[in-house]
Design a protein around this motif. Structure first.
Motif, short mmCIF file in Angstrom:
data_model
loop_
_atom_site.label_atom_id
_atom_site.label_comp_id
_atom_site.label_asym_id
_atom_site.label_seq_id
_atom_site.Cartn_x
_atom_site.Cartn_y
_atom_site.Cartn_z
N TYR A 6 4.57 6.74 4.11
CA TYR A 6 3.38 6.46 2.93
C TYR A 6 3.50 4.86 2.46
O TYR A 6 4.89 4.71 2.48
CB TYR A 6 3.36 7.86 2.39
CG TYR A 6 2.72 8.39 2.48
CD1 TYR A 6 1.70 8.88 2.13
CD2 TYR A 6 3.64 9.51 2.56
CE1 TYR A 6 1.11 10.26 3.46
CE2 TYR A 6 3.30 11.23 3.28
CZ TYR A 6 1.62 11.34 3.97
OH TYR A 6 1.48 13.11 4.29
N ILE A 8 2.56 2.57 -1.49
CA ILE A 8 1.22 2.26 -2.52
C ILE A 8 1.25 1.29 -2.25
O ILE A 8 1.34 0.41 -2.04
CB ILE A 8 1.82 2.87 -3.98
CG1 ILE A 8 2.18 3.98 -4.35
CG2 ILE A 8 1.10 2.29 -4.96
CD1 ILE A 8 1.24 5.12 -4.38
N HIS A 12 -3.18 3.35 -5.13
CA HIS A 12 -2.90 4.37 -3.71
C HIS A 12 -2.56 3.91 -3.72
O HIS A 12 -1.76 3.64 -2.37
CB HIS A 12 -4.76 3.76 -3.37
CG HIS A 12 -5.88 3.04 -4.28
ND1 HIS A 12 -6.66 4.46 -5.05
CD2 HIS A 12 -6.44 2.66 -5.20
CE1 HIS A 12 -7.43 3.76 -6.31
NE2 HIS A 12 -7.03 2.34 -5.47
N LEU A 13 -2.08 5.50 -3.33
CA LEU A 13 -1.13 6.35 -2.17
C LEU A 13 -1.86 6.14 -0.59
O LEU A 13 -2.97 6.82 -0.69
CB LEU A 13 -0.98 7.73 -2.23
CG LEU A 13 -0.15 8.81 -1.44
CD1 LEU A 13 1.70 7.39 -1.67
CD2 LEU A 13 0.38 9.93 -1.70
N GLU A 66 3.11 3.09 -16.07
CA GLU A 66 1.84 3.67 -14.26
C GLU A 66 2.60 3.59 -13.32
O GLU A 66 2.68 4.19 -12.13
CB GLU A 66 0.51 2.66 -14.71
CG GLU A 66 -0.59 3.01 -15.71
CD GLU A 66 -1.10 2.24 -16.26
OE1 GLU A 66 -2.43 2.85 -16.09
OE2 GLU A 66 -1.12 0.89 -15.84
N GLN A 69 5.62 5.79 -12.71
CA GLN A 69 4.22 7.18 -12.03
C GLN A 69 4.90 6.64 -10.68
O GLN A 69 4.28 7.63 -9.57
CB GLN A 69 2.92 7.24 -13.18
CG GLN A 69 3.96 8.13 -14.45
CD GLN A 69 4.68 9.04 -14.04
OE1 GLN A 69 4.19 10.07 -13.59
NE2 GLN A 69 5.84 9.46 -15.18
N LYS A 70 3.79 5.50 -10.48
CA LYS A 70 3.63 5.42 -9.27
C LYS A 70 4.65 5.97 -7.69
O LYS A 70 5.05 5.77 -6.63
CB LYS A 70 2.42 4.30 -8.74
CG LYS A 70 1.48 4.33 -9.49
CD LYS A 70 0.70 5.44 -8.73
CE LYS A 70 -0.23 5.28 -9.71
NZ LYS A 70 -1.70 6.34 -9.17
N LYS A 72 7.07 7.55 -8.34
CA LYS A 72 7.90 8.67 -8.16
C LYS A 72 6.86 9.50 -7.61
O LYS A 72 7.51 10.57 -7.05
CB LYS A 72 7.96 9.31 -9.66
CG LYS A 72 8.76 9.02 -10.47
CD LYS A 72 8.92 9.55 -12.18
CE LYS A 72 9.53 9.19 -12.87
NZ LYS A 72 9.90 9.09 -14.60
N GLN A 73 5.60 9.41 -7.50
CA GLN A 73 4.47 10.08 -6.79
C GLN A 73 4.88 9.67 -5.11
O GLN A 73 4.79 10.28 -3.94
CB GLN A 73 3.20 9.17 -7.03
CG GLN A 73 2.27 9.52 -5.87
CD GLN A 73 0.71 9.13 -6.72
OE1 GLN A 73 0.71 8.14 -6.87
NE2 GLN A 73 -0.33 9.51 -5.24
N THR A 76 8.11 11.82 -3.86
CA THR A 76 7.33 13.04 -3.50
C THR A 76 6.99 13.02 -2.46
O THR A 76 6.76 13.85 -1.82
CB THR A 76 6.38 13.14 -5.14
OG1 THR A 76 7.45 13.74 -5.88
CG2 THR A 76 6.41 14.79 -4.43
N ALA A 77 5.86 11.76 -1.94
CA ALA A 77 5.51 11.92 -0.96
C ALA A 77 5.99 11.71 0.34
O ALA A 77 5.97 13.02 1.50
CB ALA A 77 3.88 10.68 -0.98
#
Length: 270
Positions: A6, A8, A12-13, A66, A69-70, A72-73, A76-77
Motif C-alpha cells: 500500500y 498513501i 488516499h490509501l 492529518e 494520521q495518514k 499511522k494508517q 496499520t494497512a
C-alpha cells in the motif's frame, strides 16, 4: 516482487507501489523510522518537513496532524513493525501548493551490528549542498556521492567544500577532541532529527559542545568521529581517507547508551 502493498497518495490509501512523479518538480521529503510499529520522533520529522517546505516558498495542503494520521494508517494497512517510511511532497516551481504528495515504505538499510563496533570508512567529497536546510530529492551532490560510494565501496562521503567539513551526503557528522563534541553550526547543515537527539543527549550528559566546521587538515587532530542519521542512529567512523580513529571510544559509547535511555526506549513506550 512488490516491496510494499500500500501507499498513501494525496490523502488516499492505494494498493501497489508508489510511482515516481514529474522529474521537473521540486521534491521535498523526509524519512521516518518505524520500530515496533511506532514512527519514532514523528513530530520532529514533520516539523522539519514543514519548515523545509516553508523555506522553499511553498505550502502543503494538509496539516501535520492529518499527515501523522495518514502515516499511522499506512503502518496499520501494511502491518509492518519495522522499516522506513518516506514522505514525498512534489511542487511545480511556479505553484505554491503541492501538485502531489505521497507516503510509502521504502527499502531500508540498517548497519550490521559489527559496524557499531568496528566503525565505517568514509571519503571526502569537495562539495556542499546549496541549501542544506531543505531536504530535496535527487540533488547533484547526492547523485555524485552515490556514484562515488558505488565506485569506492566506502560507507559515506563527507562534504568538505574548500576543505571545510560540514556533513555527510546522507548523514550528519560529529567529532570528539579532548572530550569536547564538535559539529558544524546548524546553518551549514541539514538539521537532522537524529542530530538533534544526539545534541540533546550530549547536553543531558554534560558533554561540552563546540559548533564549528573543522578544516579537512584538522582531521588528524580529532580523537574520534561518528555519523548520525535516521537509519544509522550513532555510527562510529573508523577511517576518513587516510586518517584512522581508534575504537571503541568511551564518549561515543556513552552517547549511544544515553540516546537509547533518554529518547529511543521512551519513544517505544518503555
Amino acid at each position: 516482487m512488490s516491496f510494499a502493498k500500500y501507499y498513501i497518495e494525496n490523502g488516499h490509501l492505494k494498493s501497489g507501489n508508489c510511482k515516481s512523479q514529474n522529474k521537473e518538480c521540486l521534491v521535498i521529503y523526509d524519512v521516518l523510522r518505524i520500530e515496533k510499529g511506532y514512527p519514532l520522533f514523528i513530530k520532529d520529522h514533520l516539523n522539519r518537513l514543514y519548515e523545509g517546505i516553508e523555506k522553499s516558498g511553498h505550502q502543503l495542503s494538509v496539516n501535520a496532524e492529518e499527515l501523522a494520521q495518514k502515516i499511522k494508517q499506512l503502518i496499520t494497512a501494511e502491518k509492518r513493525t519495522e522499516g522506513n517510511i518516506k514522505i514525498e511532497c512534489s511542487f511545480l516551481h511556479h505553484e505554491i501548493i503541492e501538485c502531489h504528495y505521497a507516503i510509502y515504505f521504502i527499502p531500508h538499510f540498517y548497519p550490521a551490528p559489527n559496524l557499531y563496533q568496528s566503525g565505517v570508512e568514509c571519503t571526502i567529497l569537495n562539495e556542499s549542498r546549496s541549501n542544506p536546510s531543505i531536504k530535496v530529492a535527487n540533488t547533484p551532490v547526492r547523485l555524485l556521492s552515490n556514484q562515488i560510494l558505488e565506485k569506492t565501496k566506502v560507507f559515506e562521503t563527507i562534504l568538505a567544500k574548500d576543505n571545510i567539513i560540514t556533513e555527510g551526503s546522507r548523514s550528519n557528522i560529529f567529532f570528539f577532541k579532548n572530550d569536547q563534541l564538535i559539529t558544524a553550526p546548524e546553518t551549514m547543515v541539514l538539521a537532522g532529527v537524529m542530530r538533534k537527539k544526539v545534541i540533546e543527549t550530549a547536553l543531558k550528559l554534560n558533554i561540552q559542545i563546540k559548533y564549528i566546521a573543522i578544516n579537512k587538515n584538522d582531521l588528524p587532530l580529532m580523537d574520534a568521529a561518528f555519523l548520525s542519521g535516521t537509519s544509522l542512529r550513532i555510527l562510529p567512523v573508523r577511517k576518513i581517507d587516510e586518517h584512522i580513529y581508534s575504537l571503541p571510544h568511551s564518549l561515543i559509547t556513552e552517547l549511544t547508551e544515553g540516546l537509547y535511555r533518554f529518547f529511543i526506549d521512551r519513544g517505544l513506550g518503555k
